[in-house]
Write an enzyme that holds these catalytic residues in place. Structure first.
Site, PDB file in Angstrom:
ATOM      1  N   HIS A 147       0.801  -1.096   0.252  1.00 20.38           N
ATOM      2  CA  HIS A 147       0.168   0.177   0.101  1.00 20.38           C
ATOM      3  C   HIS A 147       0.975   1.456  -0.138  1.00 20.38           C
ATOM      4  O   HIS A 147       0.218   2.222   0.181  1.00 20.38           O
ATOM      5  CB  HIS A 147      -0.818  -0.010   1.250  1.00 20.38           C
ATOM      6  N   GLY A 148       2.211   1.288  -0.317  1.00 24.24           N
ATOM      7  CA  GLY A 148       3.105   2.245  -0.419  1.00 24.24           C
ATOM      8  C   GLY A 148       3.530   2.801   0.642  1.00 24.24           C
ATOM      9  O   GLY A 148       3.921   4.063   0.792  1.00 24.24           O
TER      10      GLY A 148
END
Length: 200
Positions: free
Chosen positions: A165-166
């Site tokens: 999810h970064g």
């Protein structure tokens, strides 16, 4: 003439029955309780950690082979532990970060009080600041961030990047960008010599 002997009077035949009944009931209840506990013990005992988990309650790691700029991953209690021998540049970058710029202002270090601020000094090994020891699990959804292996993308802050999810962590393992709410956790550990640590 009627017999006045009280031993033949039906109302006195079983005077002591209630006390005998109480003893029998108490004994039966105690027997049932012991039997129930004995039957439940295997179910309760199977929830204890197995021997292989207990043997990993602490892990000794030799840091001597890890050169500056390198990182390794070891396992402790089934969790990956990231150990990085940070370069002087990485240490300096981590020290320059202001607490106001951090998503999570707490150190999340099991070796310090819960309210310790997330300065680099509170995240790195005491008196051995090039060494960083962290639980390598993203605090968003429990993924394993990249950044340990050579060639891994380390994110914009040079630390670790969680591709799910970064979430991006800096060279001190503090969350700087993305959905993760907290810094990577520091496990309980201590140096047992200049080049060895005990985790746990």
């Amino acid at each position: 003439m009627a017999n006045s002997d009280s031993s033949t009077n039906p109302s006195h035949v079983h005077d002591d029955d209630p006390s005998r009944r109480d003893v029998i009931l108490i004994g039966a209840g105690a027997f049932a309780a012991i039997g129930g506990a004995a039957a439940l013990w295997p179910l309760v005992d199977q929830m204890n950690p197995d021997a292989s988990t207990l043997s990993l309650a602490s892990t000794d790691v030799d840091l001597a082979p890890i050169e500056e700029g390198q990182a390794i991953t070891v396992m402790w209690r089934g969790k990956p532990i990231f150990i990085r021998h940070r370069t002087a540049k990485e240490v300096e970058e981590a020290k320059e970060v202001k607490l106001d710029d951090l998503v999570d202002p707490l150190a999340r270090n099991a070796n310090l009080p819960d309210d310790a601020p997330a300065t680099d000094a509170n995240r790195a090994a005491a008196d051995k600041e090039p060494w960083l020891v962290m639980i390598g699990i993203c605090t968003h959804l429990g993924c394993i961030p990249k950044g340990q292996a050579i060639g891994d993308y380390k994110g914009e802050f040079g630390g670790w990047f969680c591709p799910c999810h970064g979430s991006q962590y800096d060279t001190s393992g503090r969350i700087r960008k993305g959905p993760a709410p907290e810094n990577l956790y520091i496990p309980p550990y201590a140096f047992t010599s200049d080049t060895k640590i005990k985790i746990g």
